[in-house]
Design an enzyme around this catalytic site. Structure first.
Site, PDB file in Angstrom:
ATOM      1  CG  HIS A 180     -10.384  -6.069  37.881  1.00  0.00           C
ATOM      2  ND1 HIS A 180      -9.615  -5.568  39.271  1.00  0.00           N
ATOM      3  CD2 HIS A 180     -11.842  -6.365  38.455  1.00  0.00           C
ATOM      4  CE1 HIS A 180     -10.478  -5.431  40.179  1.00  0.00           C
ATOM      5  NE2 HIS A 180     -11.735  -6.078  40.078  1.00  0.00           N
ATOM      6  CB  CYS A 236      -3.673  -4.066  37.920  1.00  0.00           C
ATOM      7  SG  CYS A 236      -4.697  -3.475  39.446  1.00  0.00           S
TER       8      CYS A 236
END
Length: 371
Positions: A180, A236
């Site tokens: 992440h 991301c």
């Protein structure tokens, strides 16, 4: 399991032995509810043998088999074959890598399924296609049994220090991250868009995230002349994750200045740092099974590895053209299998634009990529 509590009482046992019991049936003891005792269906025992061996011996055999199967299925071979080599000052290699893949087993809603596959894919690529010694590839995942290789913030930062420590002219270093990535407000006036990009260690809720400023300090600024670092970040908001001063715009085919407005120094100490981010800073990256049926991978990692396996040493320009072309084709065919979380955010209209950044400009269609 407590065998004393799981064994039926004498009345139930007599009733059991008196009847002809079908293999695979279940015995429930009224006097010791709610205990429920499964009678295993084992083809190697005949009905007479079952009675001969008796219930307790059969159950001991059954549970020993179950324990063996559980042990075999939960033990995962380490991807760090010789951790002692990491700390030896007498042994060095001109090629070193840190590969970090985080599943977030402690965050059920945001668990990632493709990160372990990404790490294995990159490790195989570095060893088989670029000649990296396995002993000099440090892997951090939640599957590692050695606590030093669990991807906590401390372990990631320690591994990055190891990566650049003692590097000298001619060394090639790789930092790969699959996990992440988030953004947080920038209070140092280092970002044009007002946000710092971050990566999330497995313990980021307690220890905090690692921001782009930290990564720049850890692995960009120490690079000396003749040392090349490649960072591949499949997360991301990863476009400018190393805070490098030059960004290449693939569609416009030109470099743009990305130096911090504050004037803070973000350059190397003479070496070259190149970053490949999975998407622009405001975008999300896909964890997908579009390329391998039933097997999750980070979209960038899978495409990048496949290209480098089939086309060794492409120019950076050709590499990004092929990556963008592949992503466009996948998006147009509507076969990109995003996670439920990404579908909810983007209503299934998902796209990502990988980004190349560097500590110095170069001709992307003349310079070849060799990790």
């Amino acid at each position: 399991m407590d065998m004393r509590r799981s064994t039926p009482c004498s009345r139930c046992r007599q009733r059991f032995m008196a009847k002809s019991v079908t293999k695979g049936a279940d015995v429930e003891c009224p006097s010791c509810k709610p205990n429920y005792l499964p009678i295993p269906a084992d083809e190697q025992y005949s009905s007479s043998q079952q009675q001969q061996y008796g219930l307790r011996s059969r159950m001991r055999c059954f549970y020993s088999q179950i324990r063996g199967k559980v042990h075999q299925s939960t033990v995962t071979p380490s991807l760090n074959p010789d951790p002692s080599a990491f700390n030896s000052m007498k042994i060095r290699s001109s090629k070193r890598a840190v590969l970090c893949g985080i599943t977030y087993n402690n965050l059920k809603q945001y668990r990632l399924k493709g990160t372990i596959n990404d790490v294995r894919n990159m490790r195989d690529l570095l060893i088989n296609n670029f000649g990296y010694p396995g002993h000099f590839i440090r892997v951090l995942t939640e599957e590692e049994s050695d606590p030093r290789f669990i991807p906590t913030r401390k372990n990631i930062e320690d591994s990055l220090r190891w990566l650049v420590s003692g590097s000298r002219q001619g060394d090639s270093l790789v930092f790969f991250y699959s996990g992440h990535g988030l953004r947080q407000p920038d209070f140092n006036n280092d970002e044009d868009d007002g946000f710092d990009e971050t990566i999330c260690p497995v313990d980021f809720q307690e220890a905090g995230m690692i921001v782009d400023n930290d990564l720049n300090t850890l692995i960009v600024r120490p690079l000396t002349p003749g040392v090349t670092l490649h960072a591949i970040v499949d997360a991301c908001h990863s476009g400018t994750i190393l805070d490098l001063p030059k960004v290449y715009m693939s569609k416009e085919k030109k470099w743009v200045n990305s130096s911090p407005p504050s004037g803070a120094e973000k350059r190397t100490n003479g070496g070259l740092a190149i970053s490949i981010g999975a998407c622009l800073d405001h975008q999300a990256a896909a964890d997908t099974s579009a390329f391998t049926a039933g097997k999750m991978n980070g979209a960038l990692t899978y495409i990048l590895a496949e290209i480098l396996k089939k086309l060794p040493g492409p120019t950076y320009g050709d590499l990004f053209d092929l990556i963008n072309e592949t992503l466009d084709n996948v998006n147009k065919s509507s076969c990109l299998a995003n996670t439920r979380f990404l579908r909810r955010l983007f209503n299934s209209n998902f796209s990502q634009t990988p980004l190349l950044s560097s500590s110095a400009e170069f001709d992307v269609y003349k310079k070849h990529l060799f990790l």
